[in-house]
Design an enzyme around this catalytic site. Structure first.
Site, mmCIF file in Angstrom:
data_model
loop_
_atom_site.group_PDB
_atom_site.id
_atom_site.type_symbol
_atom_site.label_atom_id
_atom_site.label_comp_id
_atom_site.label_asym_id
_atom_site.label_seq_id
_atom_site.Cartn_x
_atom_site.Cartn_y
_atom_site.Cartn_z
ATOM 1 N N ASN A 1 0.916 -1.200 -0.028
ATOM 2 C CA ASN A 1 0.121 -0.048 -0.057
ATOM 3 C C ASN A 1 0.923 1.368 -0.102
ATOM 4 O OD1 ASN A 1 -1.767 2.045 0.506
ATOM 5 N ND2 ASN A 1 -2.688 0.961 2.378
ATOM 6 N N HIS B 1 -11.492 5.041 -0.715
ATOM 7 C CA HIS B 1 -11.535 4.206 0.424
ATOM 8 C C HIS B 1 -12.091 2.986 0.549
ATOM 9 C CE1 HIS B 1 -10.296 8.143 2.207
ATOM 10 N NE2 HIS B 1 -9.250 7.622 2.408
ATOM 11 N N ARG C 1 -5.933 17.934 2.504
ATOM 12 C CA ARG C 1 -6.606 18.450 1.314
ATOM 13 C C ARG C 1 -8.018 19.212 1.757
ATOM 14 N NH1 ARG C 1 -7.172 12.125 -0.453
ATOM 15 N NH2 ARG C 1 -5.538 11.943 1.009
#
Ligand code: ADP
Length: 393
Positions: A9, A182, A242
Site C-alpha cells: 500500500n 477508500h 486536502r
C-alpha cells in the site's frame, strides 16, 4: 513461510506492507510493516501478528532524504532476506483509482498499467506511487504475478444519480463522474459488520473513514449507496492536507484573478489545505490536539463541523441512519473528534456514551441511542490479500 502473498500500500507519505500465508485459513498477516514519514522523518518498522518487533523492528529511523523509490529499494532486499528459501506467490497492490476500467481485482499486465497511467491526474498523491511500486516489483521478479485492488471498486454498486455531476451529459458519458475512494477500507468494514451489528448490518449504516485522507460511505445491505469523495480524492471532508468540498468558483478565481499556475493550485488544494492549511501548524490530528494554539483548535472545530454536515448530507441516500461506524487513524483513536461530530448529530438520534468513547470501546453509544455508534479498526491489507487469493485460485 511458503506461498506467501505480499500486499503493498504505497501512500502519499508511507509504504505499508504485509505478508499473508496462503495456507492459513484467515487473511490475517504474519508480518506487517511500514516505512512511514516519507518526505519528513522516515522510519522502517516491522511487527509480527502479535505486535512483536521483527528483526529488531527492521531499520528504525532512516535518512531524511529517503523517498518512495528508496523506500522500495530498501524493502525488497529486506524481504528477500526475510523470506530465505520461501517464495512469494503473488503481490497485491492497493491502487487508488481504477476509473471506469475496473470494478474488481485485476492481474497486472503492461496493457493494464498503460490504462492506470492515464488516471494519474485524478489521484496525484497516490496513483504515481502505486504504479511505481508495481514497476519496481516487476523489475525485481518479472514472473511474479501482481494483482491490483482498487479503492474505487466498492462504489460501483451506486446508482446513476449518486454518481452524476450536474454537468452536460457528454461529460458524464466520457467518465467525469463521482467514483469514490477508500473502497478497500469500506469493503473490509462491510465484511465484519455482521459481527458487530447482527441483523442491523444490512440496515442503513454510515462509515466514517477518518485517516490522513478522509471520506464517508452510506451503505445499505453492506453495499455502497453514496460516498463523499467524487471524481478525485479531493472532494468531501476536510482532510490532513486536502481541502475537501470547495466552491469550484474558488479554483477559477485562483487561476484568473490571482494568476496562479495550475500546478500551484494543485499543490494548494492537495498539499497545503485541510488541517495543515487552517492550523498553519500540522496535518496531524494528534499534534493539533496536543497544541494550545487557537488555530489548532479552530482547525479541529472546522474538521468536525464539516464532517457532521457531510454525514447529514448522506442520510437521504439511505432514508435514515441505524448505525454510524468510525474507522482509520482519527476515527479509531480520537475520542475528541468522535465526541464533537456526534454532538453535532444529536438531532439525528446519536447519543454517545462518554466513558465508552474515551476508552475507544467497540460500541460508544448508550444502549437507548436510536443510532448505534461503533469504532471498528479497518484492515485494507486483508481485502487486498483476499483479492489476490480470489483471482489466483
Ligand atoms: P493514512 O493511512 O491515511 O496515512 P491513518 O489512518 O494512519 O492515515 O491516520 C492518520 C491520522 O490519525 C493522523 O492525523 C494522526 O494524528 C491520527 N491519529 C492517530 N492516532 C491518534 C490519536 N491517538 N489521537 C488523535 N489522532 C490520532
Amino acid at each position: 513461510m511458503s506461498g506467501a502473498n505480499l500486499t503493498l500500500n504505497s501512500g502519499s507519505s508511507s509504504l505499508k506492507f504485509a505478508l499473508f500465508d496462503n495456507d492459513a485459513s484467515e487473511a490475517t498477516p504474519e508480518i506487517i510493516g511500514k516505512i512511514s514519514g516519507i518526505g519528513t522523518t522516515p522510519v522502517f518498522s516491522v511487527k509480527d501478528a502479535n505486535g512483536n518487533a521483527v528483526d529488531g523492528g527492521a531499520f528504525g529511523q532512516l535518512d531524511t532524504a529517503t523517498g518512495h523509490a528508496q523506500a522500495i529499494a530498501l524493502l525488497l532486499p529486506w524481504l528477500a532476506k526475510h523470506l530465505g528459501d520461501a517464495s512469494l506467490a503473488a503481490v497485491g497492490h492497493r491502487v487508488v483509482h481504477g476509473g471506469q476500467f475496473y470494478c474488481g481485482p485485476v492481474r497486472i499486465t503492461d496493457a493494464v498499467l498503460d490504462k492506470l497511467d492515464t488516471l494519474i491526474p485524478l489521484a496525484p498523491l497516490h496513483q504515481p506511487h502505486n504504479l511505481a511500486a508495481i514497476r519496481a516489483i516487476a523489475d525485481w521478479q518479472p514472473s511474479l504475478p501482481q494483482i491490483a485492488c482498487f479503492d474505487t471498486s466498492f462504489h460501483r454498486s451506486q446508482n446513476r444519480l449518486a454518481k452524476q455531476f450536474a454537468l452536460p451529459r457528454n461529460l458524464s458519458e466520457e467518465g467525469i463522474i463521482r467514483y469514490g475512494f477508500h473502497g478497500l477500507s469500506y469493503d473490509y468494514i462491510a465484511s465484519v459488520l455482521p459481527q458487530h451489528l447482527g441483523e442491523l448490518a444490512d440496515g442503513r449504516v454510515i462509515v466514517a473513514h477518518l485517516g490522513n485522507g478522509a471520506s464517508m460511505c452510506a451503505m445499505q445491505n453492506r453495499k455502497s449507496v453514496a460516498t463523499s469523495m467524487g471524481f478525485t480524492a479531493l472532494d468531501g471532508l476536510m482532510m490532513g492536507t486536502r481541502c475537501g468540498a470547495l466552491d469550484p468558483g474558488v479554483v477559477l478565481y485562483l487561476l484568473q484573478a490571482k494568476g496562479m499556475k495550475i500546478s500551484e493550485v494543485e499543490d494548494l488544494l492537495y498539499r497545503q489545505s485541510g488541517l495543515m492549511g487552517v492550523s498553519g501548524i500540522s496535518n496531524d490530528m494528534q499534534a493539533l490536539q496536543a497544541s494550545d494554539d487557537p488555530h489548532a483548535s479552530e482547525a479541529i472545530d472546522l474538521y468536525c463541523f464539516k464532517a457532521a454536515s457531510i454525514l447529514a448530507g448522506l442520510v437521504p441516500s439511505i432514508g435514515g441512519i441505524d448505525a454510524l461506524v468510525f474507522t482509520a487513524g482519527i476515527g479509531e483513536n480520537s475520542a475528541l473528534v468522535r465526541a464533537d461530530i456526534c454532538k453535532r448529530l444529536q438531532w439525528l438520534g446519536v447519543v454517545l456514551d462518554p466513558d465508552a468513547n474515551a476508552g475507544n470501546a467497540g460500541v460508544i453509544s448508550v444502549a437507548q441511542s436510536p443510532v448505534k455508534v461503533l469504532v471498528v479498526p479497518t484492515n485494507e491489507e486483508a481485502v487486498v490479500a483476499r483479492g489476490c487469493r480470489a483471482l489466483l485460485s
